[in-house]
Design a protein around this motif. Sequence first.
Motif, PDB file in Angstrom:
ATOM      1  N   CYS A 150       0.855  -1.179   0.000  1.00  0.00           N
ATOM      2  CA  CYS A 150       0.000   0.000   0.000  1.00  0.00           C
ATOM      3  C   CYS A 150       0.896   1.236   0.000  1.00  0.00           C
ATOM      4  O   CYS A 150       1.792   1.357   0.840  1.00  0.00           O
ATOM      5  N   LEU A 195      -0.843  -5.487   0.147  1.00  0.00           N
ATOM      6  CA  LEU A 195      -2.192  -5.419  -0.383  1.00  0.00           C
ATOM      7  C   LEU A 195      -2.801  -6.809  -0.469  1.00  0.00           C
ATOM      8  O   LEU A 195      -2.102  -7.779  -0.740  1.00  0.00           O
ATOM      9  N   MET A 196      -4.096  -6.889  -0.247  1.00  0.00           N
ATOM     10  CA  MET A 196      -4.852  -8.123  -0.404  1.00  0.00           C
ATOM     11  C   MET A 196      -5.524  -8.066  -1.772  1.00  0.00           C
ATOM     12  O   MET A 196      -5.753  -6.989  -2.314  1.00  0.00           O
ATOM     13  N   THR A 213      -8.868  -9.524  -4.066  1.00  0.00           N
ATOM     14  CA  THR A 213     -10.144 -10.224  -4.101  1.00  0.00           C
ATOM     15  C   THR A 213     -10.692 -10.111  -5.512  1.00  0.00           C
ATOM     16  O   THR A 213     -10.302  -9.222  -6.260  1.00  0.00           O
ATOM     17  N   ASP A 242      -7.352  -4.960  -5.810  1.00  0.00           N
ATOM     18  CA  ASP A 242      -6.321  -4.944  -4.777  1.00  0.00           C
ATOM     19  C   ASP A 242      -6.744  -3.924  -3.730  1.00  0.00           C
ATOM     20  O   ASP A 242      -7.138  -2.806  -4.066  1.00  0.00           O
ATOM     21  N   TYR A 243      -6.680  -4.306  -2.454  1.00  0.00           N
ATOM     22  CA  TYR A 243      -7.085  -3.385  -1.402  1.00  0.00           C
ATOM     23  C   TYR A 243      -6.180  -3.536  -0.193  1.00  0.00           C
ATOM     24  O   TYR A 243      -5.550  -4.564   0.032  1.00  0.00           O
ATOM     25  N   CYS A 244      -6.122  -2.467   0.604  1.00  0.00           N
ATOM     26  CA  CYS A 244      -5.329  -2.467   1.827  1.00  0.00           C
ATOM     27  C   CYS A 244      -6.250  -2.812   2.993  1.00  0.00           C
ATOM     28  O   CYS A 244      -7.256  -2.131   3.209  1.00  0.00           O
ATOM     29  N   PRO A 245      -5.912  -3.860   3.749  1.00  0.00           N
ATOM     30  CA  PRO A 245      -6.769  -4.237   4.875  1.00  0.00           C
ATOM     31  C   PRO A 245      -6.718  -3.221   6.028  1.00  0.00           C
ATOM     32  O   PRO A 245      -7.617  -3.202   6.858  1.00  0.00           O
ATOM     33  N   LYS A 246      -5.707  -2.354   6.027  1.00  0.00           N
ATOM     34  CA  LYS A 246      -5.589  -1.378   7.114  1.00  0.00           C
ATOM     35  C   LYS A 246      -6.343  -0.085   6.803  1.00  0.00           C
ATOM     36  O   LYS A 246      -7.237   0.306   7.539  1.00  0.00           O
ATOM     37  N   CYS A 247      -6.008   0.574   5.686  1.00  0.00           N
ATOM     38  CA  CYS A 247      -6.649   1.862   5.371  1.00  0.00           C
ATOM     39  C   CYS A 247      -7.842   1.708   4.436  1.00  0.00           C
ATOM     40  O   CYS A 247      -8.551   2.678   4.188  1.00  0.00           O
ATOM     41  N   ARG A 248      -8.060   0.499   3.897  1.00  0.00           N
ATOM     42  CA  ARG A 248      -9.160   0.162   2.997  1.00  0.00           C
ATOM     43  C   ARG A 248      -9.078   0.880   1.658  1.00  0.00           C
ATOM     44  O   ARG A 248     -10.068   1.041   0.963  1.00  0.00           O
ATOM     45  N   PHE A 263     -15.762  -4.890   1.646  1.00  0.00           N
ATOM     46  CA  PHE A 263     -14.803  -5.890   2.160  1.00  0.00           C
ATOM     47  C   PHE A 263     -14.977  -6.028   3.653  1.00  0.00           C
ATOM     48  O   PHE A 263     -15.017  -5.105   4.360  1.00  0.00           O
TER      49      PHE A 263
END
Length: 79
Positions: free
Chosen positions: A4, A11-12, A14, A22-28, A79
Amino acid sequence: MMKCPIDQIDLMMTERQGIEIDYCPKCRGVWLDRGELDTLIDRSDGAARPQGHQSHSESRHDGQRHGKRKSMLSELFDF
């Protein structure tokens, strides 16, 4: 693995309706590859036009408005 750019977390990934997100699990934060935003917009425009049917948010029962249905974009990014 991509990081990120905001907080350097991995990045995760889905897949939603055939589109990799691609998304950041912390800041979304959400990142899309080239062409994916156009695909999302095209699909969202098509989903926004009911074909001869009253939309769920416009239907009424006993004079009361039902809860608004989530848009396709909000469902994609939930998410």
